[in-house]
Design a protein around this motif. Structure first.
Motif, PDB file in Angstrom:
ATOM      1  N   VAL A 189       0.827  -1.199   0.000  1.00 37.41           N
ATOM      2  CA  VAL A 189       0.000   0.000   0.000  1.00 37.41           C
ATOM      3  C   VAL A 189       0.869   1.261   0.000  1.00 37.41           C
ATOM      4  CG1 VAL A 189      -1.736   1.282   1.319  1.00 37.41           C
ATOM      5  CG2 VAL A 189      -1.917  -1.178   1.104  1.00 37.41           C
ATOM      6  N   ILE A 190       2.016   1.200   0.653  1.00 37.23           N
ATOM      7  CA  ILE A 190       2.906   2.357   0.704  1.00 37.23           C
ATOM      8  C   ILE A 190       3.745   2.459  -0.570  1.00 37.23           C
ATOM      9  CG2 ILE A 190       4.868   3.390   1.910  1.00 37.23           C
ATOM     10  CD1 ILE A 190       3.671   2.245   4.497  1.00 37.23           C
ATOM     11  N   GLY A 191       4.279   1.339  -1.030  1.00 32.72           N
ATOM     12  CA  GLY A 191       5.071   1.345  -2.249  1.00 32.72           C
ATOM     13  C   GLY A 191       6.496   1.785  -2.017  1.00 32.72           C
ATOM     14  N   ARG A 192       7.293   1.615  -3.047  1.00 31.80           N
ATOM     15  CA  ARG A 192       8.697   2.007  -2.978  1.00 31.80           C
ATOM     16  C   ARG A 192       8.799   3.527  -2.855  1.00 31.80           C
ATOM     17  NH1 ARG A 192      12.012  -1.044  -7.099  1.00 31.80           N
ATOM     18  NH2 ARG A 192      11.862  -2.580  -5.444  1.00 31.80           N
ATOM     19  N   GLN A 193       9.479   3.981  -1.826  1.00 32.56           N
ATOM     20  CA  GLN A 193       9.663   5.395  -1.501  1.00 32.56           C
ATOM     21  C   GLN A 193       8.332   6.126  -1.335  1.00 32.56           C
ATOM     22  OE1 GLN A 193      12.246   6.977  -4.524  1.00 32.56           O
ATOM     23  NE2 GLN A 193      14.062   6.056  -3.606  1.00 32.56           N
ATOM     24  N   GLY A 194       7.272   5.386  -0.971  1.00 32.17           N
ATOM     25  CA  GLY A 194       5.980   5.995  -0.702  1.00 32.17           C
ATOM     26  C   GLY A 194       5.198   6.428  -1.923  1.00 32.17           C
ATOM     27  N   ARG A 195       5.587   5.939  -3.079  1.00 31.07           N
ATOM     28  CA  ARG A 195       4.948   6.404  -4.314  1.00 31.07           C
ATOM     29  C   ARG A 195       3.481   6.008  -4.414  1.00 31.07           C
ATOM     30  NH1 ARG A 195      10.001   4.821  -7.992  1.00 31.07           N
ATOM     31  NH2 ARG A 195      11.238   6.682  -7.613  1.00 31.07           N
ATOM     32  N   ILE A 196       3.146   4.787  -4.055  1.00 35.55           N
ATOM     33  CA  ILE A 196       1.755   4.343  -4.159  1.00 35.55           C
ATOM     34  C   ILE A 196       0.888   5.107  -3.162  1.00 35.55           C
ATOM     35  CG2 ILE A 196       0.178   2.387  -3.877  1.00 35.55           C
ATOM     36  CD1 ILE A 196       2.412   0.614  -4.993  1.00 35.55           C
ATOM     37  N   ALA A 197       1.371   5.276  -1.945  1.00 34.00           N
ATOM     38  CA  ALA A 197       0.625   6.033  -0.935  1.00 34.00           C
ATOM     39  C   ALA A 197       0.400   7.465  -1.403  1.00 34.00           C
ATOM     40  CB  ALA A 197       1.373   6.015   0.398  1.00 34.00           C
ATOM     41  N   LYS A 198       1.415   8.057  -2.000  1.00 35.27           N
ATOM     42  CA  LYS A 198       1.302   9.423  -2.490  1.00 35.27           C
ATOM     43  C   LYS A 198       0.248   9.523  -3.590  1.00 35.27           C
ATOM     44  CE  LYS A 198       5.197  11.449  -3.002  1.00 35.27           C
ATOM     45  NZ  LYS A 198       6.507  11.871  -3.527  1.00 35.27           N
TER      46      LYS A 198
END
Length: 76
Positions: free
Chosen positions: A44-53
């Protein structure tokens, strides 16, 4: 909007039955708290927060069209 967030999260994780969203009102905005299985947090968060963003950007866009302010918090 709660259903949209639930739909997006369920399609990202391995355990879609364990996804839940709670809605909380503050003085200025609505806060959606997203709960997923501990092993699915990374998806859900993704690599370096990309998906969450991107999830947050999409939800803000929908809310803005309705004249609302929201935020999405991923809870562990």
């Amino acid at each position: 909007m709660k259903e949209l967030l639930l739909y997006i999260a369920q399609n990202l994780v391995d355990f879609p039955d364990e996804v839940s969203v709670t809605e909380r009102e503050t003085d200025t905005e609505t806060v959606f708290e997203l709960y997923v299985n501990q092993s699915d947090i990374g998806k859900v968060i993704g690599r370096q927060g990309r998906i969450a963003k991107e999830i947050r950007a999409l939800m803000r866009s929908v809310a803005q069209r309705q004249g609302k302010r929201i935020s999405v918090e991923i809870m562990d």
